[in-house]
Design an enzyme around this catalytic site. Structure first.
Site, PDB file in Angstrom:
ATOM      1  N   ASP A  28       9.646  12.185  23.945  1.00  0.00           N
ATOM      2  CA  ASP A  28       8.468  12.622  24.706  1.00  0.00           C
ATOM      3  C   ASP A  28       8.771  13.780  25.660  1.00  0.00           C
ATOM      4  O   ASP A  28       7.857  14.349  26.254  1.00  0.00           O
ATOM      5  CB  ASP A  28       7.919  11.465  25.573  1.00  0.00           C
ATOM      6  CG  ASP A  28       7.169  10.431  24.751  1.00  0.00           C
ATOM      7  OD1 ASP A  28       6.849  10.733  23.580  1.00  0.00           O
ATOM      8  OD2 ASP A  28       6.908   9.345  25.279  1.00  0.00           O
ATOM      9  N   LYS A  31       1.600  11.395  31.268  1.00  0.00           N
ATOM     10  CA  LYS A  31       0.814  11.737  30.065  1.00  0.00           C
ATOM     11  C   LYS A  31       0.100  10.485  29.566  1.00  0.00           C
ATOM     12  O   LYS A  31       0.528   9.349  29.847  1.00  0.00           O
ATOM     13  CB  LYS A  31       1.694  12.319  28.956  1.00  0.00           C
ATOM     14  CG  LYS A  31       2.828  11.404  28.436  1.00  0.00           C
ATOM     15  CD  LYS A  31       2.431  10.433  27.355  1.00  0.00           C
ATOM     16  CE  LYS A  31       3.583   9.546  26.880  1.00  0.00           C
ATOM     17  NZ  LYS A  31       3.166   8.375  26.117  1.00  0.00           N
ATOM     18  N   SER A  81      10.378  10.292  31.100  1.00  0.00           N
ATOM     19  CA  SER A  81      10.452  11.577  30.386  1.00  0.00           C
ATOM     20  C   SER A  81      10.034  12.738  31.277  1.00  0.00           C
ATOM     21  O   SER A  81      10.647  13.808  31.267  1.00  0.00           O
ATOM     22  CB  SER A  81       9.536  11.547  29.155  1.00  0.00           C
ATOM     23  OG  SER A  81       9.860  10.473  28.324  1.00  0.00           O
TER      24      SER A  81
HETATM   25  P1  ATP Z   1       7.218   6.483  27.503  1.00  0.00           P
HETATM   26  O1  ATP Z   1       5.754   6.685  27.609  1.00  0.00           O
HETATM   27  O2  ATP Z   1       8.008   7.777  27.517  1.00  0.00           O
HETATM   28  O3  ATP Z   1       7.611   5.550  26.413  1.00  0.00           O
HETATM   29  P2  ATP Z   1       7.373   4.376  29.446  1.00  0.00           P
HETATM   30  O4  ATP Z   1       6.271   4.485  30.449  1.00  0.00           O
HETATM   31  O5  ATP Z   1       7.154   3.387  28.356  1.00  0.00           O
HETATM   32  O6  ATP Z   1       7.664   5.816  28.884  1.00  0.00           O
HETATM   33  P3  ATP Z   1       9.358   4.606  31.475  1.00  0.00           P
HETATM   34  O7  ATP Z   1       8.440   4.411  32.620  1.00  0.00           O
HETATM   35  O8  ATP Z   1       9.858   5.962  31.235  1.00  0.00           O
HETATM   36  O9  ATP Z   1       8.693   4.027  30.138  1.00  0.00           O
HETATM   37  O10 ATP Z   1      10.574   3.571  31.670  1.00  0.00           O
HETATM   38  C1  ATP Z   1      11.195   2.903  30.616  1.00  0.00           C
HETATM   39  C2  ATP Z   1      12.549   2.382  31.066  1.00  0.00           C
HETATM   40  O11 ATP Z   1      13.393   3.460  31.444  1.00  0.00           O
HETATM   41  C3  ATP Z   1      12.491   1.453  32.271  1.00  0.00           C
HETATM   42  O12 ATP Z   1      13.061   0.248  31.899  1.00  0.00           O
HETATM   43  C4  ATP Z   1      13.305   2.126  33.364  1.00  0.00           C
HETATM   44  O13 ATP Z   1      14.183   1.227  33.992  1.00  0.00           O
HETATM   45  C5  ATP Z   1      14.120   3.201  32.651  1.00  0.00           C
HETATM   46  N1  ATP Z   1      14.189   4.488  33.381  1.00  0.00           N
HETATM   47  C6  ATP Z   1      15.197   5.356  33.307  1.00  0.00           C
HETATM   48  N2  ATP Z   1      14.942   6.455  34.036  1.00  0.00           N
HETATM   49  C7  ATP Z   1      13.734   6.300  34.603  1.00  0.00           C
HETATM   50  C8  ATP Z   1      12.919   7.113  35.457  1.00  0.00           C
HETATM   51  N3  ATP Z   1      13.331   8.308  35.890  1.00  0.00           N
HETATM   52  N4  ATP Z   1      11.706   6.627  35.803  1.00  0.00           N
HETATM   53  C9  ATP Z   1      11.292   5.431  35.349  1.00  0.00           C
HETATM   54  N5  ATP Z   1      12.020   4.618  34.549  1.00  0.00           N
HETATM   55  C10 ATP Z   1      13.225   5.043  34.161  1.00  0.00           C
END
Ligand code: ATP
Length: 292
Positions: A139, A11, A106
């Site tokens: 999210d 997203k 998410s």
């Molecule tokens: P959001 O937009 O929901 O805030 P984000 O892009 O900032 O997401 P993610 O890529 O979801 O963040 O990853 C954040 C943290 O979660 C990372 O440090 C990662 O190690 C951990 N994590 C746990 N599960 C997952 C997963 N399935 N995929 C990616 N990262 C994950």
């Protein structure tokens, strides 16, 4: 053994506004979220078992594969709520950058919920699935539904918006990632000088008016994350210099997206940006989750 392969779309936040800090530490948001063609692939396999076992593998070695993985949390939450036991195997093929503000974790969690719902058929209502999603992360309700929506509350109160599909995008991410928790902790809600025109963005989406949309892309977290990662500002300027009609950071960063008039312009910019930016993807806006 029953198995499904599910597409888990990323997203972006076309706007992101923070209205207040709540007593429980969460923030009241008002954000327009949109699903993208860039997606992880999530394989979910279940076997009958007297006790619950959840195994996860991932093609990216830096992603945790134990209970810290939000997809494992989703499987546990689902089985507990369904009062079921099963041997669940989850295989993640990550294409969505991690720590980018693109909902990568998410959307994997939402794909696991959808997969287990289809494989185990506990008869959950849409409300139950939404409540389960909310219990896993703010999210998750949006990515479970997909498409385009105004998300309020902590992000879980969704009002669907008809999707303006096929908008060409280029996404650039600096090497550094952002921690959502840290960015919200650093944000001073009272000091936010400018707020997005959320109603104007929704109107532009409804009218499929790209020019009206691009001038209103705005994220109040962008200055906070840019302070920690100045490359965000550089990448945004590079997108605009290479023909983007508008650009903004998504979520808590660090990815920045640019909107282009057509796919040829996006492809040309993506090619040029690969020599300037650490990671570059081309994508487009898509409709709701239809992979199941
Ligand atoms: P959001 O937009 O929901 O805030 P984000 O892009 O900032 O997401 P993610 O890529 O979801 O963040 O990853 C954040 C943290 O979660 C990372 O440090 C990662 O190690 C951990 N994590 C746990 N599960 C997952 C997963 N399935 N995929 C990616 N990262 C994950």
């Amino acid at each position: 053994m029953k198995k499904l392969t599910i597409s888990a779309p990323a997203k972006i936040n076309l706007t992101l506004d923070v209205l207040a800090r709540r007593a429980d530490g969460y923030h009241e948001l008002s954000t327009v979220m949109q699903s993208l063609s860039l997606a992880d692939t999530v394989e979910v396999e279940v076997e009958p078992s007297a006790e619950t076992v959840i195994e996860l593998t991932c093609d990216k070695p830096f992603v945790p594969t134990d209970e810290r993985n939000i997809a494992v949390k989703a499987a546990n939450a689902f089985l507990q709520h369904a009062r079921m036991h099963a041997h669940v195997r989850i295989a993640l093929q990550k294409r969505i950058p991690v720590g980018a503000g693109m909902g990568g974790g998410s959307t994997d969690a939402a794909a696991v919920l959808r997969g287990l719902d289809a494989l185990l058929c506990p008869g959950f209502s849409a409300e139950t699935m939404n409540a389960l999603a909310k219990s896993i992360g703010a999210d998750v309700p949006f990515v479970l539904q997909g498409g385009c929506a105004l998300a309020e509350g902590i992000g879980e109160a969704l009002q669907p918006i008809p999707v303006f599909s096929g908008i060409p995008l280029v996404i650039c991410k600096p090497r550094a990632s952002a921690s959502t928790k840290e960015i919200f902790t650093r944000l001073k809600v009272d000091a936010i000088a400018e707020h997005p025109d959320t109603a104007g963005v929704i109107e532009a989406i409804r009218e499929k008016n790209l020019s009206a949309l691009v001038y209103r892309l705005f994220n109040v977290l962008e200055p906070v994350t840019t302070e920690l990662c100045p490359a965000i500002g550089e990448y945004r300027r590079a997108l605009l210099k290479n023909g983007a009609m508008g650009a903004a950071m998504t979520g808590s960063g660090t990815a920045v997206f640019g909107v282009f008039a057509d796919h040829a312009a996006a492809a040309k910019a993506a090619k040029a940006l690969r020599s300037v930016c650490d990671q570059v993807w081309q994508a487009e806006t898509i409709c709701e989750n239809k992979s199941l």
